[in-house]
Write an enzyme that holds these catalytic residues in place. Structure first.
Site, short mmCIF file in Angstrom:
data_model
loop_
_atom_site.label_atom_id
_atom_site.label_comp_id
_atom_site.label_asym_id
_atom_site.label_seq_id
_atom_site.Cartn_x
_atom_site.Cartn_y
_atom_site.Cartn_z
CG ASP A 82 -5.73 -0.34 -23.45
OD1 ASP A 82 -6.65 -0.93 -23.47
OD2 ASP A 82 -4.75 -0.80 -23.20
CD GLU B 126 0.01 -5.19 10.14
OE1 GLU B 126 -1.10 -5.85 9.99
OE2 GLU B 126 0.16 -4.04 9.68
NE ARG C 150 -5.80 -5.18 -21.81
CZ ARG C 150 -5.84 -4.11 -22.34
NH1 ARG C 150 -4.94 -3.06 -21.97
NH2 ARG C 150 -6.64 -3.87 -23.20
N PRO D 219 1.00 -1.15 -0.15
CG PRO D 219 -0.52 -1.40 1.93
CD PRO D 219 0.72 -2.10 1.36
N1 LIG Z 1 2.04 -4.36 3.42
C1 LIG Z 1 1.08 -4.25 4.11
C2 LIG Z 1 0.01 -3.92 4.93
C3 LIG Z 1 0.32 -2.96 5.57
C4 LIG Z 1 -0.86 -2.43 6.39
C5 LIG Z 1 -2.01 -3.32 6.61
C6 LIG Z 1 -2.02 -4.43 5.70
C7 LIG Z 1 -1.36 -4.84 4.92
C8 LIG Z 1 -1.38 -6.11 4.25
N2 LIG Z 1 -0.34 -6.47 3.16
C9 LIG Z 1 0.55 -7.27 3.18
C10 LIG Z 1 1.01 -7.39 2.14
C11 LIG Z 1 0.65 -6.68 1.11
C12 LIG Z 1 0.68 -6.19 -0.22
C13 LIG Z 1 -0.13 -5.33 -0.81
C14 LIG Z 1 -1.01 -4.45 -0.22
C15 LIG Z 1 -1.80 -3.65 -1.05
C16 LIG Z 1 -1.50 -2.96 -2.04
C17 LIG Z 1 -2.60 -2.10 -2.20
N3 LIG Z 1 -2.47 -1.09 -3.32
N4 LIG Z 1 -3.14 -1.97 -1.20
N5 LIG Z 1 -2.95 -3.13 -0.28
C18 LIG Z 1 -1.21 -4.98 1.28
C19 LIG Z 1 -0.49 -6.03 1.90
#
Ligand SMILES: N#Cc1ccccc1Cn1ccc2ccc(-c3cc(N)[nH]n3)cc21
Length: 243
Positions: A173, A115, A158, A88
């Site tokens: 696109d 996390e 794609r 994220p």
């Molecule tokens: N990291 C982290 C995290 C941090 C806080 C709370 C939850 C998570 C869960 N998490 C664990 C792996 C992981 C990978 C990608 C996403 C992801 C990507 C988008 N664009 N949104 N979420 C989340 C992921």
């Protein structure tokens, strides 16, 4: 293109072998290998996570397991790989990203859970001059990286030559010209009292092109004014500006 995915949930990536992507794999346009991270655990419990230093909620994925997994998977093929870490906290993954990555020989996706992955895994890869991109597919939080990998692999594959039946689809696109696509219509001519716009049945290709461009500008201005503002100076011609 070779694509490797490392995950503790290999089954999550099964959709990549369906439909269009499955056909691309069968046609030899893409080689896909999904690896279970637990292969590189050494304890009886196959632990992949541990408590975070500094406290806080949840668990963090252990560097040792990830380091050994990355080393082993990288060694499976001599082609240089772009290592992609969904998070994220990453840079935005956009159509431009997909376009850029579609020229790569090899992509290696690391699916975190909990996390996230101990930051030293990325730091260690970068200090070994490996290309590592930490990317986000949107401003919301998923439970893990697998769904983000499904999204990114589809967006990239794609664009590979031979994957889409009609290459023009990718060239037209949404976002390819910086605008959202306008509305699309097919038969019947009238459906539940709603008619297809006359211009689309006129056969006048210049008028149709103008109408479609105007609808794309209208939709972009309404839904994504940020995209309109980001267009390069020369992206809009006089007819566009008149709209
Ligand atoms: N990291 C982290 C995290 C941090 C806080 C709370 C939850 C998570 C869960 N998490 C664990 C792996 C992981 C990978 C990608 C996403 C992801 C990507 C988008 N664009 N949104 N979420 C989340 C992921």
């Amino acid at each position: 293109m070779r694509i490797d995915v490392i995950t503790i949930f290999p089954g999550y990536l099964a959709p990549l072998r369906e439909a269009l992507l499955g056909r691309a794999i069968s046609a030899g346009l893409v080689d896909l290998a999904v690896h279970d991270l637990r292969t590189w655990t050494r304890d009886v419990h196959q632990a992949v996570d541990d408590a975070p230093y500094g406290g806080g909620p949840g668990m963090v994925m252990r560097p040792q397991v990830w380091g050994e997994a990355l080393d082993a998977v990288l060694a499976l093929d001599e082609r240089p790989a772009r290592i992609v870490v969904p998070t994220p906290a990453g840079r935005p993954f956009t159509q431009a990203t997909a376009q850029a990555w579609s020229g790569d020989e090899r992509l290696l996706f690391t699916c975190g859970r909990y996390e996230g992955i101990d930051q030293r895994v990325v730091d260690d890869a970068r200090r070994r001059d490996l290309t590592v991109d930490e990317v986000s597919i949107g401003d919301y939080v998923l439970v893990g990286g697998e769904v983000a990998v499904l999204v990114m692999v589809e967006a990239v594959v794609r664009l590979l030559p031979g994957v889409l039946g009609n290459p023009a689809s990718a060239e037209q696109d949404s976002f390819s010209d910086g605008l959202l696509e306008g509305p699309a219509f097919t038969r019947p001519e009238v459906w539940r009292g709603l008619a297809v716009p006359d211009v689309l049945r006129s056969g006048n290709h210049a008028k149709i092109a103008r109408w479609r461009r105007d609808r794309a500008l209208e939709r972009t201005a309404e839904r994504r004014p940020d995209l309109l503002a980001a267009l390069p100076e020369d992206a809009l011609d006089d007819a566009d500006r008149a709209f």
